[in-house]
Structures are given as C-alpha cells and as structure tokens.
Design a protein around this motif. Sequence first.
Motif, mmCIF file in Angstrom:
data_model
loop_
_atom_site.group_PDB
_atom_site.id
_atom_site.type_symbol
_atom_site.label_atom_id
_atom_site.label_comp_id
_atom_site.label_asym_id
_atom_site.label_seq_id
_atom_site.Cartn_x
_atom_site.Cartn_y
_atom_site.Cartn_z
ATOM 1 N N SER A 41 2.022 -5.102 2.796
ATOM 2 C CA SER A 41 2.258 -5.394 1.384
ATOM 3 C C SER A 41 2.258 -4.095 0.593
ATOM 4 O O SER A 41 1.593 -3.129 0.961
ATOM 5 C CB SER A 41 1.168 -6.320 0.826
ATOM 6 N N TYR A 56 1.905 -2.407 -3.410
ATOM 7 C CA TYR A 56 1.381 -2.617 -4.756
ATOM 8 C C TYR A 56 1.671 -1.376 -5.597
ATOM 9 O O TYR A 56 1.728 -0.263 -5.092
ATOM 10 C CB TYR A 56 -0.133 -2.845 -4.724
ATOM 11 N N GLN A 97 0.161 0.636 -8.963
ATOM 12 C CA GLN A 97 -0.995 0.719 -9.849
ATOM 13 C C GLN A 97 -0.735 1.718 -10.963
ATOM 14 O O GLN A 97 -0.442 2.894 -10.715
ATOM 15 C CB GLN A 97 -2.260 1.111 -9.098
ATOM 16 N N LEU A 137 -3.319 -3.070 -10.932
ATOM 17 C CA LEU A 137 -2.745 -3.226 -9.596
ATOM 18 C C LEU A 137 -1.821 -4.439 -9.586
ATOM 19 O O LEU A 137 -2.265 -5.568 -9.810
ATOM 20 C CB LEU A 137 -3.856 -3.452 -8.582
ATOM 21 N N PHE A 179 1.248 -6.613 -7.467
ATOM 22 C CA PHE A 179 1.882 -6.879 -6.186
ATOM 23 C C PHE A 179 3.388 -6.680 -6.295
ATOM 24 O O PHE A 179 4.034 -7.203 -7.209
ATOM 25 C CB PHE A 179 1.562 -8.313 -5.765
ATOM 26 N N LEU A 219 0.701 5.025 -8.911
ATOM 27 C CA LEU A 219 0.160 5.133 -7.553
ATOM 28 C C LEU A 219 0.705 3.935 -6.780
ATOM 29 O O LEU A 219 0.488 2.789 -7.176
ATOM 30 C CB LEU A 219 -1.359 5.102 -7.574
ATOM 31 N N LEU A 237 0.628 1.755 -3.487
ATOM 32 C CA LEU A 237 -0.314 1.465 -2.413
ATOM 33 C C LEU A 237 0.302 0.517 -1.411
ATOM 34 O O LEU A 237 0.988 -0.444 -1.766
ATOM 35 C CB LEU A 237 -1.587 0.830 -2.993
ATOM 36 N N TYR A 264 -6.165 -4.177 4.386
ATOM 37 C CA TYR A 264 -6.714 -2.833 4.338
ATOM 38 C C TYR A 264 -5.671 -1.919 3.700
ATOM 39 O O TYR A 264 -4.500 -1.945 4.089
ATOM 40 C CB TYR A 264 -7.083 -2.345 5.743
ATOM 41 N N PHE A 265 -6.142 -1.131 2.759
ATOM 42 C CA PHE A 265 -5.237 -0.310 1.968
ATOM 43 C C PHE A 265 -5.148 1.127 2.486
ATOM 44 O O PHE A 265 -6.113 1.676 3.024
ATOM 45 C CB PHE A 265 -5.695 -0.271 0.503
ATOM 46 N N GLY A 266 -3.985 1.719 2.262
ATOM 47 C CA GLY A 266 -3.795 3.126 2.519
ATOM 48 C C GLY A 266 -4.245 3.954 1.329
ATOM 49 O O GLY A 266 -4.677 3.406 0.313
ATOM 50 N N PRO A 267 -4.124 5.278 1.437
ATOM 51 C CA PRO A 267 -4.582 6.158 0.359
ATOM 52 C C PRO A 267 -3.647 6.196 -0.844
ATOM 53 O O PRO A 267 -4.035 6.640 -1.914
ATOM 54 C CB PRO A 267 -4.635 7.529 1.034
ATOM 55 N N ARG A 273 1.214 9.063 -4.834
ATOM 56 C CA ARG A 273 1.272 9.291 -6.286
ATOM 57 C C ARG A 273 2.665 9.765 -6.634
ATOM 58 O O ARG A 273 3.079 10.853 -6.253
ATOM 59 C CB ARG A 273 0.241 10.328 -6.685
#
Lengths: 108, 115
Positions: B33, B35, B37, B43, B45, B88, B90, B105-108, B111
Amino acid sequence: LAKTTQPISMDSYEGQEVNITCSHNNIATNDYITWYQQFPSQGPRFIIQGYKTKVTNEVASLFIPADRKSSTLSLPRVSLSDTAVYYCLVGPSGKLIFGSGTRLLVRP
Amino acid sequence: KAGVTQTPRYLIKTRGQQVTLSCSPISGHRSVSWYQQTPGQGLQFLFEYFSETQRNKGNFPGRFSGRQFSNSRSEMNVSTLELGDSALYLCASSLNGRGHSDTQYFGPGTRLTVL
C-alpha cells in the motif's frame, strides 16, 4: 473518515506511565485494533495489536474492554525518545485510514 | 528479515515533471500500500496492490498511479507534478492485506519536494 478518535496531544514526564485512550464506537466484529508510533519524517512503526482484553509486548500494553468500543495504549516509564505521534487504527490492513493521532511530548 | 525499503529517500523535482518511487516489501508479503503524508492532510491512503492488481484506491487524481511486479515490488508514479505534491510518500506491506490481524509494516518513506 477515520474510524477512531484520540486526544490531539498529551504531555508527560520521563519515568511516568502514559495511557492514551482511543475511541472506536463502530468497530466491526472482526476488526483488530492496531497502534503505531511515528517520529518526524519517518514511517509509522508498529507497536502493538489486539482484539480483546489485554495484550502486552516488550514496549507497551494494550487494554481493550469487553464492548471493544475503546482501547488504551499504556507506555510504562516513558523516556524522552518516546516523544512521537501515536496512531490508533481499526480494521483490516491494506487500506488503513489514519486519524490525526496523539502527539505525545515527554519532558525531562 | 529485512524491512520495507523505499528508494530514493529524497527527491527534488520541478513542477510539470513526473516521478517514480520504488518500494520493496518484506519478503513473503504480497500486499503493498502507498500513503501520502503532508502537514495539512496527514496520512492519506493512495492505493493498494496485491498480486500485481490494484485492489483499493484512495481519493487522489489520476496523475497518481502505481503498479506491482510479480516479485511484489511496487512502484508509484506521479505525473505533471504540482507544488502540492510535496510530501512524504510511504509504502507499507503486509502478508495479504485482508486478514484482520494482518499487520502493515511501513518503510522509511521518500521525501518528495516539488519546486
């Protein structure tokens, strides 16, 4: 529209226990409750997930009453590094709907 | 087990350009997924992919698109960039994105700055 309601912000001091309550009145029977922590400019980090009663892991506890319309994230003995935004979410993964989260500030 | 990785981590583009962001999910995860931000909107979707098919889509214009490859890696593309696309981005992965206890679980994040 987010399915959850949380306080916008909370303040605490180092070493205290912090409890953040989330309201989810319309939680579905199959929904789990998941909490994430996010630091600025980083991706949310999974903290804990639960369905009912109490769940505990190495960083937090999650308390869910019998009606499941709310939940409380408990952070024992917070430190400065726990300053972050905390999100409560319900529902299946894949399409998470984030609310505004709770901005926790831990003071020395 | 390696976490979710996103490349690049930082990107600067100018209005009108297009951009492609990449996401590698956790090994074994098939749902990815995306997202966005921003300070103003929080945040939000964008879309979800599972088995190379878009399964869910958020409320974003058609300039935002994505795809998923057979190895579950995913890319998102934004065409004709606008200043408001600065954010950002995500990526998050989960086993199948449907199970009610299936954790994302999210990645870093990447940007993106649009000038």
